[in-house]
Design a protein around this motif. Sequence first.
Motif, PDB file in Angstrom:
ATOM      1  N   GLU A   1      25.188  18.241   7.914  1.00 40.28           N
ATOM      2  CA  GLU A   1      25.914  16.985   8.018  1.00 40.28           C
ATOM      3  C   GLU A   1      27.416  17.218   7.995  1.00 40.28           C
ATOM      4  OE1 GLU A   1      26.024  12.821   8.499  1.00 40.28           O
ATOM      5  OE2 GLU A   1      24.449  14.332   8.751  1.00 40.28           O
ATOM      6  N   SER A   2      27.871  18.180   7.186  1.00 38.86           N
ATOM      7  CA  SER A   2      29.291  18.521   7.167  1.00 38.86           C
ATOM      8  C   SER A   2      29.729  19.080   8.523  1.00 38.86           C
ATOM      9  CB  SER A   2      29.583  19.544   6.062  1.00 38.86           C
ATOM     10  OG  SER A   2      29.604  18.935   4.803  1.00 38.86           O
ATOM     11  N   PHE A   3      28.907  19.986   9.097  1.00 35.84           N
ATOM     12  CA  PHE A   3      29.244  20.521  10.411  1.00 35.84           C
ATOM     13  C   PHE A   3      29.257  19.413  11.477  1.00 35.84           C
ATOM     14  CE2 PHE A   3      27.822  24.849   8.878  1.00 35.84           C
ATOM     15  CZ  PHE A   3      29.057  25.463   9.087  1.00 35.84           C
ATOM     16  N   ARG A   4      28.353  18.447  11.345  1.00 40.09           N
ATOM     17  CA  ARG A   4      28.261  17.391  12.346  1.00 40.09           C
ATOM     18  C   ARG A   4      29.429  16.419  12.265  1.00 40.09           C
ATOM     19  NH1 ARG A   4      26.628  12.318  13.046  1.00 40.09           N
ATOM     20  NH2 ARG A   4      26.220  12.027  10.823  1.00 40.09           N
ATOM     21  N   THR A   5      29.800  16.034  11.034  1.00 37.85           N
ATOM     22  CA  THR A   5      30.850  15.027  10.859  1.00 37.85           C
ATOM     23  C   THR A   5      32.234  15.619  10.664  1.00 37.85           C
ATOM     24  OG1 THR A   5      30.532  14.960   8.451  1.00 37.85           O
ATOM     25  CG2 THR A   5      29.171  13.472   9.793  1.00 37.85           C
ATOM     26  N   GLY A   6      32.290  16.896  10.274  1.00 36.20           N
ATOM     27  CA  GLY A   6      33.584  17.505   9.980  1.00 36.20           C
ATOM     28  C   GLY A   6      34.166  17.037   8.664  1.00 36.20           C
ATOM     29  N   GLU A   7      33.337  16.455   7.796  1.00 37.72           N
ATOM     30  CA  GLU A   7      33.828  15.908   6.527  1.00 37.72           C
ATOM     31  C   GLU A   7      33.029  16.458   5.344  1.00 37.72           C
ATOM     32  OE1 GLU A   7      33.408  11.733   6.876  1.00 37.72           O
ATOM     33  OE2 GLU A   7      35.023  11.508   8.356  1.00 37.72           O
ATOM     34  N   GLU A   8      33.630  16.301   4.168  1.00 41.27           N
ATOM     35  CA  GLU A   8      32.954  16.696   2.926  1.00 41.27           C
ATOM     36  C   GLU A   8      31.718  15.823   2.714  1.00 41.27           C
ATOM     37  OE1 GLU A   8      33.856  15.911  -1.766  1.00 41.27           O
ATOM     38  OE2 GLU A   8      35.441  16.915  -0.616  1.00 41.27           O
ATOM     39  N   GLN A   9      30.638  16.439   2.231  1.00 44.09           N
ATOM     40  CA  GLN A   9      29.401  15.719   1.927  1.00 44.09           C
ATOM     41  C   GLN A   9      28.951  16.058   0.504  1.00 44.09           C
ATOM     42  OE1 GLN A   9      28.052  13.510   4.071  1.00 44.09           O
ATOM     43  NE2 GLN A   9      29.618  13.994   5.616  1.00 44.09           N
ATOM     44  N   ARG A  10      28.154  15.161  -0.064  1.00 42.32           N
ATOM     45  CA  ARG A  10      27.656  15.376  -1.423  1.00 42.32           C
ATOM     46  C   ARG A  10      26.133  15.382  -1.428  1.00 42.32           C
ATOM     47  NH1 ARG A  10      31.745  14.910  -5.107  1.00 42.32           N
ATOM     48  NH2 ARG A  10      33.700  14.111  -4.230  1.00 42.32           N
ATOM     49  N   PHE A  11      25.545  16.094  -2.409  1.00 39.47           N
ATOM     50  CA  PHE A  11      24.094  16.133  -2.514  1.00 39.47           C
ATOM     51  C   PHE A  11      23.675  16.117  -3.977  1.00 39.47           C
ATOM     52  CE2 PHE A  11      25.507  20.565  -2.396  1.00 39.47           C
ATOM     53  CZ  PHE A  11      24.820  21.143  -3.451  1.00 39.47           C
ATOM     54  N   TYR A  12      22.419  15.785  -4.191  1.00 44.85           N
ATOM     55  CA  TYR A  12      21.860  15.748  -5.544  1.00 44.85           C
ATOM     56  C   TYR A  12      20.449  16.316  -5.505  1.00 44.85           C
ATOM     57  CZ  TYR A  12      19.450  13.943  -9.630  1.00 44.85           C
ATOM     58  OH  TYR A  12      18.683  13.843 -10.756  1.00 44.85           O
ATOM     59  N   LEU A  13      20.142  17.196  -6.429  1.00 45.15           N
ATOM     60  CA  LEU A  13      18.808  17.780  -6.561  1.00 45.15           C
ATOM     61  C   LEU A  13      18.218  17.343  -7.892  1.00 45.15           C
ATOM     62  CD1 LEU A  13      19.578  21.461  -5.421  1.00 45.15           C
ATOM     63  CD2 LEU A  13      18.762  19.554  -4.009  1.00 45.15           C
ATOM     64  N   ALA A  14      17.062  16.713  -7.827  1.00 48.52           N
ATOM     65  CA  ALA A  14      16.417  16.266  -9.055  1.00 48.52           C
ATOM     66  C   ALA A  14      15.898  17.465  -9.847  1.00 48.52           C
ATOM     67  CB  ALA A  14      15.267  15.318  -8.724  1.00 48.52           C
ATOM     68  N   ALA A  15      15.726  17.284 -11.130  1.00 44.59           N
ATOM     69  CA  ALA A  15      15.162  18.349 -11.975  1.00 44.59           C
ATOM     70  C   ALA A  15      13.776  18.719 -11.454  1.00 44.59           C
ATOM     71  CB  ALA A  15      15.077  17.873 -13.424  1.00 44.59           C
ATOM     72  N   HIS A  16      13.473  20.012 -11.458  1.00 44.24           N
ATOM     73  CA  HIS A  16      12.184  20.470 -10.926  1.00 44.24           C
ATOM     74  C   HIS A  16      11.837  21.816 -11.546  1.00 44.24           C
ATOM     75  CE1 HIS A  16      15.278  22.337  -8.424  1.00 44.24           C
ATOM     76  NE2 HIS A  16      14.416  23.275  -8.104  1.00 44.24           N
ATOM     77  N   SER A  17      10.670  22.316 -11.219  1.00 36.69           N
ATOM     78  CA  SER A  17      10.208  23.599 -11.748  1.00 36.69           C
ATOM     79  C   SER A  17      10.143  24.626 -10.624  1.00 36.69           C
ATOM     80  CB  SER A  17       8.826  23.460 -12.395  1.00 36.69           C
ATOM     81  OG  SER A  17       8.874  22.588 -13.498  1.00 36.69           O
ATOM     82  N   ARG A  18      10.433  25.882 -11.000  1.00 38.19           N
ATOM     83  CA  ARG A  18      10.310  26.984 -10.049  1.00 38.19           C
ATOM     84  C   ARG A  18       9.883  28.229 -10.808  1.00 38.19           C
ATOM     85  NH1 ARG A  18      15.489  29.685  -7.303  1.00 38.19           N
ATOM     86  NH2 ARG A  18      15.602  30.498  -9.421  1.00 38.19           N
ATOM     87  N   GLY A  19       8.795  28.815 -10.378  1.00 35.32           N
ATOM     88  CA  GLY A  19       8.337  30.045 -11.020  1.00 35.32           C
ATOM     89  C   GLY A  19       8.033  29.875 -12.494  1.00 35.32           C
ATOM     90  N   GLY A  20       7.586  28.680 -12.868  1.00 36.57           N
ATOM     91  CA  GLY A  20       7.266  28.439 -14.274  1.00 36.57           C
ATOM     92  C   GLY A  20       8.466  28.070 -15.116  1.00 36.57           C
ATOM     93  N   HIS A  21       9.663  27.977 -14.502  1.00 39.68           N
ATOM     94  CA  HIS A  21      10.875  27.628 -15.233  1.00 39.68           C
ATOM     95  C   HIS A  21      11.328  26.228 -14.838  1.00 39.68           C
ATOM     96  CE1 HIS A  21      11.361  31.680 -16.814  1.00 39.68           C
ATOM     97  NE2 HIS A  21      11.167  32.150 -15.593  1.00 39.68           N
ATOM     98  N   ARG A  22      11.751  25.461 -15.831  1.00 40.63           N
ATOM     99  CA  ARG A  22      12.235  24.113 -15.584  1.00 40.63           C
ATOM    100  C   ARG A  22      13.717  24.183 -15.238  1.00 40.63           C
ATOM    101  NH1 ARG A  22      10.392  19.331 -13.827  1.00 40.63           N
ATOM    102  NH2 ARG A  22      11.622  17.575 -14.637  1.00 40.63           N
ATOM    103  N   LEU A  23      14.084  23.661 -14.058  1.00 38.38           N
ATOM    104  CA  LEU A  23      15.466  23.674 -13.607  1.00 38.38           C
ATOM    105  C   LEU A  23      16.081  22.298 -13.780  1.00 38.38           C
ATOM    106  CD1 LEU A  23      14.945  25.783 -10.390  1.00 38.38           C
ATOM    107  CD2 LEU A  23      16.086  26.529 -12.466  1.00 38.38           C
ATOM    108  N   PRO A  24      17.358  22.229 -14.134  1.00 40.63           N
ATOM    109  CA  PRO A  24      18.001  20.937 -14.382  1.00 40.63           C
ATOM    110  C   PRO A  24      18.330  20.214 -13.082  1.00 40.63           C
ATOM    111  CG  PRO A  24      19.624  22.670 -14.558  1.00 40.63           C
ATOM    112  CD  PRO A  24      18.291  23.355 -14.334  1.00 40.63           C
TER     113      PRO A  24
END
Length: 407
Positions: free
Chosen positions: A102-125
């Motif tokens: 989206e940044s490459f498409r618009t040429g502007e700063e973009q923001r994102f959010y990743l919800a807490a989840h698990s990976r490899g048995g570890h809880r990620l924030p």
Amino acid sequence: MNVIVSVGLLVVVALVFLGIGVLVGRRVPRRGGLLPGADAREAREFVLSKGEVLYGAMQQAPIALAVVDRFEDLILANDRADELDIVTNHRVLDEVWDTVQESFRTGEEQRFYLAAHSRGGHRLPSVAGRTVFLKGQDQKFVLIFADDDSEQRRMEAARRDFVANVSHELKTPVGAMSVLAEALLESGDDPDSVRYFGTRVRDEAQRLGAMVTELIELSRLQGAEKLRNLEPTSIDEIIDEATRRTAATAEAHDIELTVDDRSGLEVMGDRTLLVTALSNLVSNAINYSPAGTPVVVTRSADDDVVRIRVTDHGIGIAPEHQGRVFERFFRVDKARSRATGGTGLGLAIVKHVVQNHNGVVKLWSRPEMGSTFTIELPRVAAESATETVGERLGAAAAGLGPGKEEK
């Protein structure tokens, strides 16, 4: 949460990219140069690659940093990016790559959010981040910033809950006062009704006043820095004052308030706050105990911890509610709490007072058997307390400041 990244970090990452691509192999002396007489071998030991220095700095950055190009090639990434799952197996996470595109498409700063989840048995924030173009590279590369924002989201959720709870709790006595005032106005020719409704208005006003006072106190405790200028404080004096404050309530409820023998124990603390916390526990025990039963306050200690216990033989607390009793406005029995004038803030104040004194408050309870609340505080060693008092007495006896002489 907006991830705040200093201009310095942006420059560091840009220099890392340029440094690894352009400056590898160039050597620079350490700050201050070499010692006089250093030979060639010492000179080699005192020089570092700019690329190595900048890459190391990027790896130690407290936030996740990564650089990608239009073809989804990962140019650079630090360890924090892997820890937060921004980068996995040398590839940017799909959700993050969508934001990069989206940044490459618009040429502007973009923001994102990743919800807490698990990976490899570890809880990620949960993670919040943004994508910006790497300066000076003609929009060929996107720089990814990201950081753990789980605490910020928890605080925001707590703030929303607090505002909602306060609004609801304040609305109840205000609404009751409005209805009672209308009834009072309509009963002007009936002295008994005037007395009854007037008393009810007064009670609701007092309850509202108590709630506002406790809200202010709780807000002060939650926003306070670590308590300073703490002094050795007598546990005996704290218990004496707390039981004195609650004696009238105990008598009105036909509760026998029992206290064990004095101990001479001391803690480092704020006497006023500790008396408030213990008074809240004793009042809570009285309000939830049937008439004719005792409420007992005891004290004990081991080498490091002083414990104050408040035990009642009241209705007890079910296991599913015990983890929530220190929450603001939580009540096991709302009808009973309102009948006794409770605000739902007393135990929350206890928790924060004790935490601000580096202590803990614990609960043991069984339904229909009663409850025991225990405050645990760091103990002041007897010799330490004696030395502190001795120093004060010595200074007071001298009565002289630096550079002053007795006349």
